[in-house]
Design a protein around this motif. Structure first.
Motif, PDB file in Angstrom:
ATOM      1  N   ARG A   1       0.829  -1.201   0.000  1.00  0.00           N
ATOM      2  CA  ARG A   1       0.000   0.000   0.000  1.00  0.00           C
ATOM      3  C   ARG A   1       0.867   1.256   0.000  1.00  0.00           C
ATOM      4  NH1 ARG A   1      -4.247  -2.939   2.900  1.00  0.00           N
ATOM      5  NH2 ARG A   1      -5.883  -3.187   1.336  1.00  0.00           N
ATOM      6  N   LEU A   2       2.008   1.206   0.648  1.00  0.00           N
ATOM      7  CA  LEU A   2       2.907   2.359   0.624  1.00  0.00           C
ATOM      8  C   LEU A   2       3.396   2.636  -0.791  1.00  0.00           C
ATOM      9  CD1 LEU A   2       4.390   4.524   2.228  1.00  0.00           C
ATOM     10  CD2 LEU A   2       6.254   2.871   2.584  1.00  0.00           C
ATOM     11  N   LEU A   3       3.702   1.576  -1.547  1.00  0.00           N
ATOM     12  CA  LEU A   3       4.096   1.748  -2.943  1.00  0.00           C
ATOM     13  C   LEU A   3       2.964   2.373  -3.749  1.00  0.00           C
ATOM     14  CD1 LEU A   3       6.229   1.150  -5.173  1.00  0.00           C
ATOM     15  CD2 LEU A   3       5.072  -1.048  -5.511  1.00  0.00           C
ATOM     16  N   GLY A   4       1.731   1.906  -3.505  1.00  0.00           N
ATOM     17  CA  GLY A   4       0.595   2.475  -4.218  1.00  0.00           C
ATOM     18  C   GLY A   4       0.351   3.926  -3.861  1.00  0.00           C
ATOM     19  N   VAL A   5       0.475   4.257  -2.577  1.00  0.00           N
ATOM     20  CA  VAL A   5       0.275   5.642  -2.151  1.00  0.00           C
ATOM     21  C   VAL A   5       1.340   6.542  -2.767  1.00  0.00           C
ATOM     22  CG1 VAL A   5       0.394   7.180  -0.157  1.00  0.00           C
ATOM     23  CG2 VAL A   5      -0.941   5.080  -0.031  1.00  0.00           C
ATOM     24  N   ALA A   6       2.592   6.076  -2.809  1.00  0.00           N
ATOM     25  CA  ALA A   6       3.661   6.870  -3.428  1.00  0.00           C
ATOM     26  C   ALA A   6       3.372   7.117  -4.905  1.00  0.00           C
ATOM     27  CB  ALA A   6       5.003   6.160  -3.250  1.00  0.00           C
ATOM     28  N   ALA A   7       2.856   6.087  -5.597  1.00  0.00           N
ATOM     29  CA  ALA A   7       2.515   6.265  -7.009  1.00  0.00           C
ATOM     30  C   ALA A   7       1.388   7.273  -7.184  1.00  0.00           C
ATOM     31  CB  ALA A   7       2.124   4.918  -7.617  1.00  0.00           C
ATOM     32  N   VAL A   8       0.353   7.179  -6.345  1.00  0.00           N
ATOM     33  CA  VAL A   8      -0.778   8.119  -6.442  1.00  0.00           C
ATOM     34  C   VAL A   8      -0.313   9.544  -6.167  1.00  0.00           C
ATOM     35  CG1 VAL A   8      -2.975   8.785  -5.402  1.00  0.00           C
ATOM     36  CG2 VAL A   8      -2.512   6.388  -5.905  1.00  0.00           C
ATOM     37  N   VAL A   9       0.535   9.717  -5.160  1.00  0.00           N
ATOM     38  CA  VAL A   9       1.021  11.061  -4.826  1.00  0.00           C
ATOM     39  C   VAL A   9       1.808  11.649  -5.992  1.00  0.00           C
ATOM     40  CG1 VAL A   9       2.584  12.334  -3.324  1.00  0.00           C
ATOM     41  CG2 VAL A   9       1.013  10.667  -2.352  1.00  0.00           C
ATOM     42  N   ALA A  10       2.694  10.858  -6.588  1.00  0.00           N
ATOM     43  CA  ALA A  10       3.489  11.362  -7.712  1.00  0.00           C
ATOM     44  C   ALA A  10       2.603  11.703  -8.904  1.00  0.00           C
ATOM     45  CB  ALA A  10       4.545  10.332  -8.103  1.00  0.00           C
TER      46      ALA A  10
END
Length: 381
Positions: free
Chosen positions: A284-293
């Protein structure tokens, strides 16, 4: 009397004897493989069609506007290269294409693809079909940063585009970090493994940041002026804006594609995903980082653009199914086509002026959002 005759034929020692019923099993395997083959063929056909639509939308974006240009002229100008508009005696068409419409088209592709993929990631990680990528505080964080910079260093509410993009990127990252901190602090036992905590933290922080933005713009005319031009959502950036936002969006796309397999496991439930070896927190942290970028880049370059991240993933899911290694690229193509099409429509309906793409998408996205709410079967992803 013993009868003699030819010995019965023995099977060749080099080949095993045929298993009984094997032709029927082969036929059953072939029948089971046909739907998968048809599904792959359909997905490829959808991808090819969307690429063709994207090329058509890009051509329309380059040719149409308050000053329409023949497509042949556009092709000739593009063939001459970007230096054509800076040469002495450059044609009006070269200036229009390279200074205005090429950056505008690139921004439309960037924003549409980024928001489409971000919406697919957000809905997949939260398992909420009505989740919007701005729910992580990214949009309001960017807005607060733009307003703060306008109040402190802006001149009459006018900011340099590079300053606006940089401030918006920093604000988007800061807003997401606050959401993550609240989510982890509110669920110490599970942290980011709990999607409900993440959604609630995002909603609370987004509301708080929105209130701060309103407080600043109502108390300062300079901040209101800068926010009014930025918040409408328009593809009015220059080549410098594209150069600043494109690497961030590319990083978000890469992170999103890397997490596609994890999203497919999360769709089966947390327990199944954990049993398959997926670490829920890092996924989920990887997904959140992708969404933020992705959302940070799109919002910084174009301002807040609504409904793309909400509607596009559902359309992509209807076309190619829920497998994210197909859904995310198709969502990127669909988002780019949608934003470019809305931008061209906004140029054509206003005559000599234009309707910002954010306004066009809001008008088109409102009925689409109502339709999504009424389709109750979309509630379970």
């Amino acid at each position: 009397m013993i009868e003699t005759g030819a010995a019965p034929a023995r099977p060749d020692r080099g080949q095993p004897p045929a298993a009984p019923g094997r032709p029927a099993a082969d036929a059953a395997d072939a029948l089971r493989a046909r739907p998968a083959q048809r599904s792959r063929a359909r997905r490829r056909a959808v991808a090819v069609l969307l690429v063709a639509l994207l090329l058509a939308a890009a051509a329309a974006s380059l040719a149409l506007g308050s000053r329409a240009l023949p497509l042949g002229t556009v092709v000739e100008v593009l063939r001459d290269g970007p230096d054509a508009e800076s040469r002495p005696g450059a044609s009006e068409a070269a200036v229009i294409v390279w200074q205005l419409r090429v950056p505008r088209t690139l921004l439309g592709v960037l924003a549409g693809a980024a928001l489409g993929v971000a919406g697919g990631l957000m809905q997949g990680h939260t398992r909420n079909p009505l989740a919007d990528p701005g729910l992580l505080g990214v949009t309001q964080g960017a807005a607060l940063a733009v307003v703060a910079v306008a109040v402190t260093v802006g001149a009459d509410g006018v900011l340099d585009p590079a300053v606006t993009v940089t401030a918006a990127l920093v604000g988007a990252a800061a807003g997401a970090l606050v959401v993550l901190a609240v989510a982890v602090g509110g669920s110490r036992s599970r942290g980011l493994a709990d999607p409900l905590t993440l959604v609630l933290a995002g909603a609370a922080v987004t509301a708080l940041l929105g209130s701060l933005v309103q407080a600043v713009v109502l108390g300062d005319a300079t901040g209101l002026q800068a926010y009014r031009f930025w918040a409408v959502g328009a593809l009015s950036g220059t080549g410098d804006v594209v150069a600043l936002a494109a690497p961030v969006a590319a990083l978000g796309l890469l992170l999103g594609l890397l997490g596609a397999r994890g999203l497919d496991l999360l769709a089966l439930g947390d327990d199944v995903a954990r049993g398959a070896g997926l670490r829920l927190g890092p996924a989920r942290l990887l997904g959140v980082a992708a969404v933020v970028a992705l959302v940070g880049a799109a919002t910084a370059a174009c301002g807040p653009i609504a409904f793309v991240g909400l509607v596009v993933p559902h359309a992509a899911r209807a076309l190619v199914g829920p497998v994210h290694r197909w859904l995310l690229p198709v969502a990127a193509l669909l988002g780019a086509v949608l934003v470019l099409g809305a931008d061209v429509l906004g140029r054509l309906v206003a005559g000599a002026g234009e309707v910002p793409v954010g306004v066009v998408l809001a008008v088109l996205g409102g009925p689409a959002f109502v339709a999504l709410v009424r389709r109750r079967r979309l509630v379970a992803l």
